[in-house]
Design a protein around this motif. Sequence first.
Motif, PDB file in Angstrom:
ATOM      1  N   HIS A  45      37.768  33.260  42.802  1.00  0.00           N
ATOM      2  CA  HIS A  45      38.911  34.456  42.500  1.00  0.00           C
ATOM      3  C   HIS A  45      39.190  34.108  41.018  1.00  0.00           C
ATOM      4  O   HIS A  45      39.448  32.873  40.584  1.00  0.00           O
ATOM      5  CB  HIS A  45      40.022  34.132  43.209  1.00  0.00           C
ATOM      6  CG  HIS A  45      41.124  35.013  43.203  1.00  0.00           C
ATOM      7  ND1 HIS A  45      40.889  36.415  43.462  1.00  0.00           N
ATOM      8  CD2 HIS A  45      42.398  34.965  42.789  1.00  0.00           C
ATOM      9  CE1 HIS A  45      42.183  37.105  43.414  1.00  0.00           C
ATOM     10  NE2 HIS A  45      43.009  36.113  42.754  1.00  0.00           N
ATOM     11  N   SER A  50      47.254  42.492  37.528  1.00  0.00           N
ATOM     12  CA  SER A  50      48.435  42.121  38.060  1.00  0.00           C
ATOM     13  C   SER A  50      48.885  42.786  39.335  1.00  0.00           C
ATOM     14  O   SER A  50      47.966  43.735  39.638  1.00  0.00           O
ATOM     15  CB  SER A  50      49.636  42.673  37.242  1.00  0.00           C
ATOM     16  OG  SER A  50      49.302  43.883  36.694  1.00  0.00           O
ATOM     17  N   ALA A  52      49.923  44.750  42.308  1.00  0.00           N
ATOM     18  CA  ALA A  52      50.554  46.165  42.542  1.00  0.00           C
ATOM     19  C   ALA A  52      51.598  46.053  43.680  1.00  0.00           C
ATOM     20  O   ALA A  52      51.348  45.928  44.815  1.00  0.00           O
ATOM     21  CB  ALA A  52      49.533  47.053  43.000  1.00  0.00           C
TER      22      ALA A  52
ATOM     23  N   GLU B 114      45.189  52.230  33.224  1.00  0.00           N
ATOM     24  CA  GLU B 114      45.064  51.530  34.280  1.00  0.00           C
ATOM     25  C   GLU B 114      44.371  51.755  35.608  1.00  0.00           C
ATOM     26  O   GLU B 114      44.195  52.977  35.831  1.00  0.00           O
ATOM     27  CB  GLU B 114      46.437  51.203  34.634  1.00  0.00           C
ATOM     28  CG  GLU B 114      47.527  50.355  33.781  1.00  0.00           C
ATOM     29  CD  GLU B 114      48.937  50.310  34.430  1.00  0.00           C
ATOM     30  OE1 GLU B 114      49.608  49.140  33.710  1.00  0.00           O
ATOM     31  OE2 GLU B 114      49.400  50.993  35.054  1.00  0.00           O
ATOM     32  N   LEU B 116      44.199  51.342  39.523  1.00  0.00           N
ATOM     33  CA  LEU B 116      44.750  50.785  40.745  1.00  0.00           C
ATOM     34  C   LEU B 116      43.955  50.712  41.828  1.00  0.00           C
ATOM     35  O   LEU B 116      43.433  51.458  42.297  1.00  0.00           O
ATOM     36  CB  LEU B 116      46.107  51.605  41.233  1.00  0.00           C
ATOM     37  CG  LEU B 116      46.747  51.256  42.598  1.00  0.00           C
ATOM     38  CD1 LEU B 116      47.312  50.192  42.762  1.00  0.00           C
ATOM     39  CD2 LEU B 116      47.688  52.557  42.903  1.00  0.00           C
ATOM     40  N   HIS B 118      43.754  49.439  46.058  1.00  0.00           N
ATOM     41  CA  HIS B 118      44.554  49.133  47.069  1.00  0.00           C
ATOM     42  C   HIS B 118      44.141  49.785  48.323  1.00  0.00           C
ATOM     43  O   HIS B 118      42.790  49.810  48.418  1.00  0.00           O
ATOM     44  CB  HIS B 118      46.092  49.862  46.736  1.00  0.00           C
ATOM     45  CG  HIS B 118      46.096  51.342  46.734  1.00  0.00           C
ATOM     46  ND1 HIS B 118      46.570  52.133  48.042  1.00  0.00           N
ATOM     47  CD2 HIS B 118      45.477  52.204  46.047  1.00  0.00           C
ATOM     48  CE1 HIS B 118      46.314  53.367  47.821  1.00  0.00           C
ATOM     49  NE2 HIS B 118      45.798  53.730  46.669  1.00  0.00           N
ATOM     50  N   ARG B 123      44.731  41.808  48.311  1.00  0.00           N
ATOM     51  CA  ARG B 123      45.741  41.656  47.132  1.00  0.00           C
ATOM     52  C   ARG B 123      45.608  43.090  46.345  1.00  0.00           C
ATOM     53  O   ARG B 123      44.658  43.296  45.386  1.00  0.00           O
ATOM     54  CB  ARG B 123      45.100  40.495  46.169  1.00  0.00           C
ATOM     55  CG  ARG B 123      45.227  39.243  46.751  1.00  0.00           C
ATOM     56  CD  ARG B 123      44.610  38.158  45.865  1.00  0.00           C
ATOM     57  NE  ARG B 123      43.150  38.317  46.023  1.00  0.00           N
ATOM     58  CZ  ARG B 123      42.540  37.755  47.064  1.00  0.00           C
ATOM     59  NH1 ARG B 123      43.032  37.119  47.945  1.00  0.00           N
ATOM     60  NH2 ARG B 123      41.046  37.952  47.023  1.00  0.00           N
ATOM     61  N   PRO B 124      46.591  44.073  46.411  1.00  0.00           N
ATOM     62  CA  PRO B 124      46.554  45.358  46.058  1.00  0.00           C
ATOM     63  C   PRO B 124      46.875  44.851  44.308  1.00  0.00           C
ATOM     64  O   PRO B 124      47.464  44.083  44.058  1.00  0.00           O
ATOM     65  CB  PRO B 124      47.817  45.952  46.520  1.00  0.00           C
ATOM     66  CG  PRO B 124      47.895  45.590  47.692  1.00  0.00           C
ATOM     67  CD  PRO B 124      47.577  43.846  47.595  1.00  0.00           C
ATOM     68  N   THR B 125      45.893  45.521  43.468  1.00  0.00           N
ATOM     69  CA  THR B 125      45.835  45.030  41.990  1.00  0.00           C
ATOM     70  C   THR B 125      45.866  46.141  41.010  1.00  0.00           C
ATOM     71  O   THR B 125      45.348  47.136  41.265  1.00  0.00           O
ATOM     72  CB  THR B 125      44.815  44.151  41.878  1.00  0.00           C
ATOM     73  OG1 THR B 125      44.821  42.901  42.816  1.00  0.00           O
ATOM     74  CG2 THR B 125      44.831  43.435  40.293  1.00  0.00           C
ATOM     75  N   VAL B 126      46.623  46.266  39.970  1.00  0.00           N
ATOM     76  CA  VAL B 126      46.507  46.938  38.832  1.00  0.00           C
ATOM     77  C   VAL B 126      45.666  46.328  37.912  1.00  0.00           C
ATOM     78  O   VAL B 126      46.006  45.210  37.365  1.00  0.00           O
ATOM     79  CB  VAL B 126      47.776  47.484  38.351  1.00  0.00           C
ATOM     80  CG1 VAL B 126      47.775  48.126  37.035  1.00  0.00           C
ATOM     81  CG2 VAL B 126      48.638  48.143  39.316  1.00  0.00           C
ATOM     82  N   PHE B 127      44.414  46.771  37.388  1.00  0.00           N
ATOM     83  CA  PHE B 127      43.788  46.382  36.253  1.00  0.00           C
ATOM     84  C   PHE B 127      43.954  47.229  34.846  1.00  0.00           C
ATOM     85  O   PHE B 127      43.544  48.456  35.085  1.00  0.00           O
ATOM     86  CB  PHE B 127      42.273  46.140  36.580  1.00  0.00           C
ATOM     87  CG  PHE B 127      41.891  45.349  37.674  1.00  0.00           C
ATOM     88  CD1 PHE B 127      41.822  43.934  37.907  1.00  0.00           C
ATOM     89  CD2 PHE B 127      41.917  46.088  39.094  1.00  0.00           C
ATOM     90  CE1 PHE B 127      41.327  43.356  38.838  1.00  0.00           C
ATOM     91  CE2 PHE B 127      41.550  45.235  40.241  1.00  0.00           C
ATOM     92  CZ  PHE B 127      41.254  43.822  40.032  1.00  0.00           C
ATOM     93  N   ASP B 131      41.471  43.570  31.485  1.00  0.00           N
ATOM     94  CA  ASP B 131      41.301  42.704  32.630  1.00  0.00           C
ATOM     95  C   ASP B 131      39.830  42.996  33.096  1.00  0.00           C
ATOM     96  O   ASP B 131      39.105  41.952  33.242  1.00  0.00           O
ATOM     97  CB  ASP B 131      42.242  43.069  33.619  1.00  0.00           C
ATOM     98  CG  ASP B 131      43.758  42.801  33.153  1.00  0.00           C
ATOM     99  OD1 ASP B 131      43.900  41.886  32.724  1.00  0.00           O
ATOM    100  OD2 ASP B 131      44.560  43.896  33.602  1.00  0.00           O
ATOM    101  N   GLU B 188      37.393  40.491  44.433  1.00  0.00           N
ATOM    102  CA  GLU B 188      38.579  40.036  43.839  1.00  0.00           C
ATOM    103  C   GLU B 188      39.794  40.170  44.591  1.00  0.00           C
ATOM    104  O   GLU B 188      40.583  39.456  44.596  1.00  0.00           O
ATOM    105  CB  GLU B 188      38.654  40.492  42.200  1.00  0.00           C
ATOM    106  CG  GLU B 188      39.622  39.806  41.286  1.00  0.00           C
ATOM    107  CD  GLU B 188      39.403  38.459  41.039  1.00  0.00           C
ATOM    108  OE1 GLU B 188      38.188  37.899  41.503  1.00  0.00           O
ATOM    109  OE2 GLU B 188      40.202  38.097  40.315  1.00  0.00           O
ATOM    110  N   ARG B 257      41.178  56.084  38.178  1.00  0.00           N
ATOM    111  CA  ARG B 257      42.405  55.449  37.767  1.00  0.00           C
ATOM    112  C   ARG B 257      42.713  54.775  39.260  1.00  0.00           C
ATOM    113  O   ARG B 257      43.841  54.025  39.189  1.00  0.00           O
ATOM    114  CB  ARG B 257      43.427  56.418  37.362  1.00  0.00           C
ATOM    115  CG  ARG B 257      43.953  57.397  38.365  1.00  0.00           C
ATOM    116  CD  ARG B 257      45.292  57.649  37.886  1.00  0.00           C
ATOM    117  NE  ARG B 257      46.067  58.484  38.806  1.00  0.00           N
ATOM    118  CZ  ARG B 257      47.491  59.024  38.609  1.00  0.00           C
ATOM    119  NH1 ARG B 257      47.651  58.861  37.443  1.00  0.00           N
ATOM    120  NH2 ARG B 257      48.028  59.672  39.460  1.00  0.00           N
ATOM    121  N   ARG B 258      42.217  55.206  40.197  1.00  0.00           N
ATOM    122  CA  ARG B 258      42.420  54.587  41.657  1.00  0.00           C
ATOM    123  C   ARG B 258      41.198  54.441  42.643  1.00  0.00           C
ATOM    124  O   ARG B 258      40.536  55.269  42.516  1.00  0.00           O
ATOM    125  CB  ARG B 258      43.757  55.660  42.101  1.00  0.00           C
ATOM    126  CG  ARG B 258      44.187  55.058  43.581  1.00  0.00           C
ATOM    127  CD  ARG B 258      45.434  56.037  43.522  1.00  0.00           C
ATOM    128  NE  ARG B 258      45.103  57.154  44.360  1.00  0.00           N
ATOM    129  CZ  ARG B 258      44.864  57.457  45.769  1.00  0.00           C
ATOM    130  NH1 ARG B 258      45.280  56.332  46.550  1.00  0.00           N
ATOM    131  NH2 ARG B 258      44.835  58.562  46.165  1.00  0.00           N
TER     132      ARG B 258
END
Lengths: 199, 420
Positions: A45, A50, A52, B114, B116, B118, B123-127, B131, B188, B257-258
């Motif tokens: 990992h 970040s 969400a 960004e 998103l 999800h 782990r819902p994540t914004v990159f 990143d 990830e 974007r998503r």
Amino acid sequence: MRQALALLSAVLIVGCGAPEVDRAPGPSDDGSAVLASFPSNAPDHFGFGSDASAARVAMWDIDVKPDGEGLPPGSGTVAQGQRVFLTHCVACHGATGTEGPNDRLVGTAAWEQWPNGQTVGNYWPYATTLYDYIRRAMPQLTPGILTSNETYAVVGYILNMNGLVPADAVMDAATLPAVEMPARDRFVLDDREGGPEVR
Amino acid sequence: MSSKGGSPISRRAWLGATTGAVAAGLIKTQADAFKLDAQEVQVAADPTKVPGRLVSELGQRAPREQPRRLARRPGLSSSSGTPLQDLCGTITPSDLHFERHHAGIPTIDSDEHELLVHGMVDRPTVFRMADLKRYPEASRIHFVECSGNGGGAYNPERMRTEMSPQSLDGLLSNSEWTGVMLSTILQEVGVQPGASWVLAEGRDAAMLSRSIPLAKAMDDAMLAYGQNGEAIRPEQGYPLRLALPGWEGNAQVKWLRRLEVSDRPTMTREETSKYTDPLEGGTARQFSFVMDAKSIITFPSYPYVLPEQGWWEIKGLAWTGRGKITSVEVSTDGGRNWTEAELQPPILSKATVRFRHLWNWDGNETIILSRAIDETGYVQPTVQQLWEARGQRTRYHMNNQRAWKIAADGSVTFGLGELI
């Protein structure tokens, strides 16, 4: 179709064992020297990006699925939808949804009766797709301008012009997914699979 | 180009360029019309006697080499084709990569863009782009083809003799894509058991969206930010696009974007109303992602003119979404006899390959064709075979053989109509 979709996924997943991830950056079918190997010292990992938050997800999670998941609160009537249609849609789709110049929306005759072609009434398999698409992409020059109520309303009007809901219909998160679309069972999964047979 | 092709060039200018070229014993294409500008360029009578120009920050093409994309329709066109007949090798110059968009090309600042991820993930994540660029990187060469490419070779009402490879099949390009493998990102965020689809959504004014089977996402899908050595062009999805090697272009969502991991497809407009294939018998094929094997001769082709008989090399491109091309066969007698063409290595999976066949033209009228064969044993079919299998209502995946008619005067026109 639901069963078939699960099958499609299963077929495609052969050798992959999803959701376990093979960390190789490319498929095994390639065998090409252009592929770099995934770094052997990579951690499980990385932690980039970040988290969400639920609110953050809700802000962008706009898609609507056939069972109605994703439909917002609100409602609209066919009569209200006619006003929305005449304001925002006629320029591209015509007064009765048949004149164009853009996609023909209305028509109940089977799509085989070319050139009438494919319409919402004879081709779209899910009523929820109307809400999803109009919310994300229509009107073409001012996407996002319609409220949830206006979107429900114009969806109801388009369905009504296709004879799929009555003139007194009210569209909301419960009634829209229940609309029976004539072409629902006419869609079949892609059966092309390479090899000598032409499909 | 004919006026029907939507070219901004006047027919008079085009004919003028062609006539002069033939008189000079040369062969000319659409790009030549733009070369008229070259007459105004200062050219040294003897470049060995005058110092040349100095270095520059940004290079440019020679005045006489001005290939151009061709918009499908004049005015508000939403697609433009790559000038296949003007190019060599397999890599498409990025500024000539075909365009197809559903609501214009968005202007996006990569610094604030960004992604998103999800849905059914741990782990819902914004990159942010920075990143994504920290993850292990990969580069791969793949074609992208719009599945609506080539209708002029399939639908009789769209078939014309004055079609160039560009106006017929220009919604095909081939690039080196660089990015992070989608499997890396899904690892990830932690895909949950039971997940089987991923919805990909763009940041354009159509928020174009497609449901992608998770198996493809885990296999060779890439989140691409690079194209031919630099950032992806805005027309191709800057700053981030989904690359799905071998699959129809529409599913390779641009301006991404998503990504929503799910256990079922969303059934978006682009996978129900569009990009589905109505067949004979009242059914419609859905989720027809893979581009089957296809080839096209790019020389000689319309609007080239062969100025004389003799040795000419037939050249073209072949590709398949199912892996590698194993062979390409060429016929110079309307499909009666076929000869295996030379393939230019490297032959990469899900990428275009250049084929060539040296031909001694006897000056008589004839029709030339090519057919590609891929590693699954699939042979690029005749149009009659595709009609037999699907009927004539489909508007996608029109990968049947293409033909060019060489007239005795050396002029070349689209020749499939002669074989129907």
